[in-house]
Design an enzyme around this catalytic site. Structure first.
Site, PDB file in Angstrom:
ATOM      1  N   HIS A  47       0.839  -1.195   0.000  1.00 42.06           N
ATOM      2  CA  HIS A  47       0.000   0.000   0.000  1.00 42.06           C
ATOM      3  C   HIS A  47       0.869   1.237   0.000  1.00 42.06           C
ATOM      4  O   HIS A  47       2.041   1.200   0.377  1.00 42.06           O
ATOM      5  CB  HIS A  47      -0.945   0.014   1.202  1.00 42.06           C
ATOM      6  CG  HIS A  47      -0.266  -0.191   2.519  1.00 42.06           C
ATOM      7  ND1 HIS A  47       0.028  -1.446   3.006  1.00 42.06           N
ATOM      8  CD2 HIS A  47       0.181   0.683   3.447  1.00 42.06           C
ATOM      9  CE1 HIS A  47       0.617  -1.334   4.184  1.00 42.06           C
ATOM     10  NE2 HIS A  47       0.732  -0.048   4.474  1.00 42.06           N
ATOM     11  N   CYS A  51       1.274   2.713  12.018  1.00 42.60           N
ATOM     12  CA  CYS A  51       2.260   2.541  10.955  1.00 42.60           C
ATOM     13  C   CYS A  51       2.330   3.839  10.152  1.00 42.60           C
ATOM     14  O   CYS A  51       1.465   4.706  10.299  1.00 42.60           O
ATOM     15  CB  CYS A  51       1.914   1.353  10.061  1.00 42.60           C
ATOM     16  SG  CYS A  51       0.377   1.523   9.129  1.00 42.60           S
TER      17      CYS A  51
END
Length: 691
Positions: free
Chosen positions: A71, A191
């Site tokens: 991603h 993250c």
């Protein structure tokens, strides 16, 4: 009414089944990126691929179970998109249990809406569920994949709560299981992109805690709106788990708690190990603990927080972020004095420069001044420290604004703080400028705007206009009056002597020990360090105040160390006696964390005893005219202490008195069961880490 957004995220054109996309993760990513571009959702597949491959290089996106979730946020992407592939040839994405055959690529534009990010995070969490991944592997057609995704995220975004990212938690035990209290663990996952691993790690940790018989609550600090953990829950937690690749927001809320930390991917790959380590840490008095101050963070978005609580949190956040500039700068100045003498700060003849600047301007390591290498290094240390200390007001204002408006408030706050320095408005000007900058940035950020402009708001629009508003008001309207107030306050402090100085020392001592790092303590410390810049050879009152504050702040841990390891060992538990050994060094270093375990367990006796001794220390220090040119370091910056003998005498007097009062309270003042229950519930809210 629910809004089904999944058709905008994935379509049959973005799905591939049982295909060979190459031998490496980069090969797979490039094919999927081109697939996204072919549907018109990315301007250039190569740009998206490069962004995703760069993200992959920082940490692999493979997770247990043969799943990979590459991603990226990319300027090439026009709308949030999912691309899916079920691979005929498995490819390594860095998962600990082997290669992946299920790949979801998540492509997000820089300014993605929170509702889309919530849906994407929901999907990511589903990928650690065996039923969902089994259905992906059993799907017969691309439409089956689209339908699976549609069913998973349908209804997650609603008019009642768009973009709300709720905390993951394990259920509380049934009523019949309360005889043996389950360990309570709280945690944070985060993250860099805040889309996938953040939420997967949260769910994996909760599941692991359930398997271990513990209660787990996780705050997901992702791209969606963050819902902070309840302060009462944090207060009763036995341990903390941080599975993060970025800084934990408001980490001071967890100060003093046993800590297990690691990258967010470890929370996905090894949740059982992290939970096991957390359970062991909860019973280990020597385990690593969360550093910082609970006062510096608070619950930044608590729904029931009234304005007074918000104001306190904003100011304490600014002070807490300011302290490293002050501590580092002050210690370097003290080191400069040690190496070159106090004359390094005095003007050099008619040059218009002080001796440090003159020395650094006219000398080098290859062309040393007549005084030698030590003097030259002292000049360097003094100048670096002076520059660091010069950030005091700007950092204070910048991080007050940050507490109000998050990152868009930092630049306007720093600029407003710098204008306060320019106007000689000092510490008070920084407070006012930071509040105005934060309020302006917060208000501008809430103005509805076009979607294409949202990406520019936090980096251009908000900083520009908030800086104009805050700094303009400081420069044109408020700076002059605030500067006058600061001048009068300085004059009043300079006039203190005799009984007035002693009374000020008592007040400062009481404040330092009252809440051990909370709002009152921070006010006293900030008051002292803010005045250091005004201290001179002829105006030593700011140095006297700093000495009194530092000496008083050393008393609580030293007194508890004396009481628990020497005077009354049987009155303390074994873990407390172990903590008492460490408190000797912590107290000597002016690190009041050594008092936290004692005050958390018994605040109604520990804190009053600490206040008595700290007040005595502050009074003796001020009466004796002890000075400190360093804002931190305790006894280890003895070279920056004026009259170090009386400094030590003041500390010893306060330490002995506090220890004796505490022993007396332990022996003759018993806690009732009701008081014990109240203490166990609220100690975490009342006790914090000191400076």
């Amino acid at each position: 009414m629910s809004v089904n957004t999944s058709p905008r995220l994935i379509s049959v054109q973005l799905v591939g089944l049982d295909e060979d996309l190459g031998a490496t993760s980069s090969d797979v990513i490039r094919v999927l990126a081109d697939r996204v571009a072919a549907t018109g959702r990315a301007a250039e597949g190569a740009v998206l691929a490069e962004d995703a491959i760069t993200r992959e290089a920082s940490v692999g996106t493979g997770v247990p179970g043969g799943i990979a979730i590459p991603h990226a946020r990319s300027a090439s992407v026009s709308e949030p998109t999912l691309a899916f592939s079920r691979l005929a040839r498995k490819v390594s994405f860095g998962a600990p249990d082997g290669d992946a055959d299920i790949v979801f690529m998540i492509a997000v534009p820089e300014g993605a809406d929170k509702d889309h990010l919530t849906v994407l995070s929901t999907l990511a969490r589903a990928l650690i569920r065996e039923d969902f991944t089994a259905a992906l592997r059993a799907a017969a057609t691309p439409q089956d994949i689209v339908d699976l995704v549609d069913r998973e995220v349908s209804g997650e975004v609603s008019e009642a709560g768009v973009g709300k990212a709720s905390s993951a938690s394990s259920p509380t035990p049934p009523a019949g299981e309360t005889a043996t209290r389950r360990k309570v663990i709280v945690g944070v996952t985060a993250c860099p992109t805040g889309i996938a691993h953040t939420y997967m790690a949260a769910d994996a940790l909760v599941a692991a805690a359930q398997r271990a018989g513990a209660e787990m609550h996780v705050e997901t600090q992702g791209s969606s709106q963050v819902e902070p953990l309840d302060p009462a829950l944090i207060a009763r937690a036995d341990a903390v788990v941080f599975a993060v690749d970025v800084d934990v927001r408001d980490s001071g809320r967890f100060a003093g708690k046993p800590l297990v930390s690691g990258p967010v991917k470890r929370g996905v790959d090894e949740p059982d190990k992290m939970i096991a380590e957390a359970l062991r840490a909860a019973d280990d008095p020597n385990a690593a603990r969360v550093s910082g101050s609970a006062a510096e963070a608070g619950t930044s978005t608590a729904k029931d927080e009234h304005f007074g609580q918000s104001l306190k949190r904003w100011l304490l956040t600014g002070v807490s972020y300011m302290i490293p500039f002050v501590a580092g700068g002050g210690l370097l100045i003290a080191l400069g004095f040690l190496l070159a003498g106090y004359g390094i700060a005095l003007p050099h003849g008619d040059s218009g420069q002080n001796n440090a600047v003159f020395t650094l301007t006219n000398s080098t390591l290859l062309n040393l001044p007549p005084e030698g290498l030590g003097y030259y290094l002292g000049a360097a240390a003094f100048q670096i420290g002076s520059v660091s200390l010069g950030f005091l007001v700007a950092a204070l204002a910048g991080y007050i604004a940050y507490a109000i408006a998050d990152r868009p408030g930092i630049a306007p706050g720093f600029v407003a703080g710098s204008i306060a320095v320019f106007m000689n408005a000092g510490f008070l000007g920084g407070l006012v400028g930071g509040l105005i900058a934060g309020a302006a940035a917060y208000w501008i950020g809430r103005i509805p705007t076009w979607r294409w402009l949202r990406g520019l708001m936090p980096v251009v629009i908000i900083p520009l206009f908030a800086s104009i508003i805050a700094s303009g008001l400081m420069l044109l309207v408020l700076g002059g009056p605030i500067a006058w107030v600061m001048t009068e306050l300085t004059a009043w402090l300079n006039s203190l002597s005799g009984a007035s100085a002693v009374l000020l020392g008592i007040i400062l001592g009481l404040m330092m020990a009252f809440d051990l790092g909370g709002p009152v303590n921070k006010v006293a410390y900030a008051f002292a360090v803010a005045g250091l810049g005004a201290g001179t050879a002829t105006n030593v009152v700011p140095f006297e105040i700093m000495a009194a504050v530092m000496a008083a702040g050393m008393v609580p841990p030293l007194a508890l160390a004396l009481a628990s390891t020497v005077l009354y060992r049987k009155g303390f538990t074994k873990p407390e006696r172990e903590n008492g050994k460490a408190a000797w060094l912590l107290g000597a270093s002016f690190i009041s964390e050594g008092a936290i375990p004692f005050a958390a367990a018994d605040p109604l006796r520990v804190i009053p005893a600490s206040m008595v001794g700290a007040a005595i220390t502050g009074a003796i220090s001020m009466a004796a005219g002890v000075t400190s040119r360093a804002p931190h370091g305790g006894i280890f910056v003895f070279f920056a202490i004026g009259d170090v003998v009386m400094f030590i005498v003041a500390i010893l007097a306060g330490t002995v008195v506090s220890a004796l009062v505490l022993v007396a309270l332990k022996k003759w003042v018993r806690r009732t069961p009701a008081a014990d229950a109240a203490v166990s519930e609220t100690a975490g809210d009342r006790v914090a880490v000191a400076v």
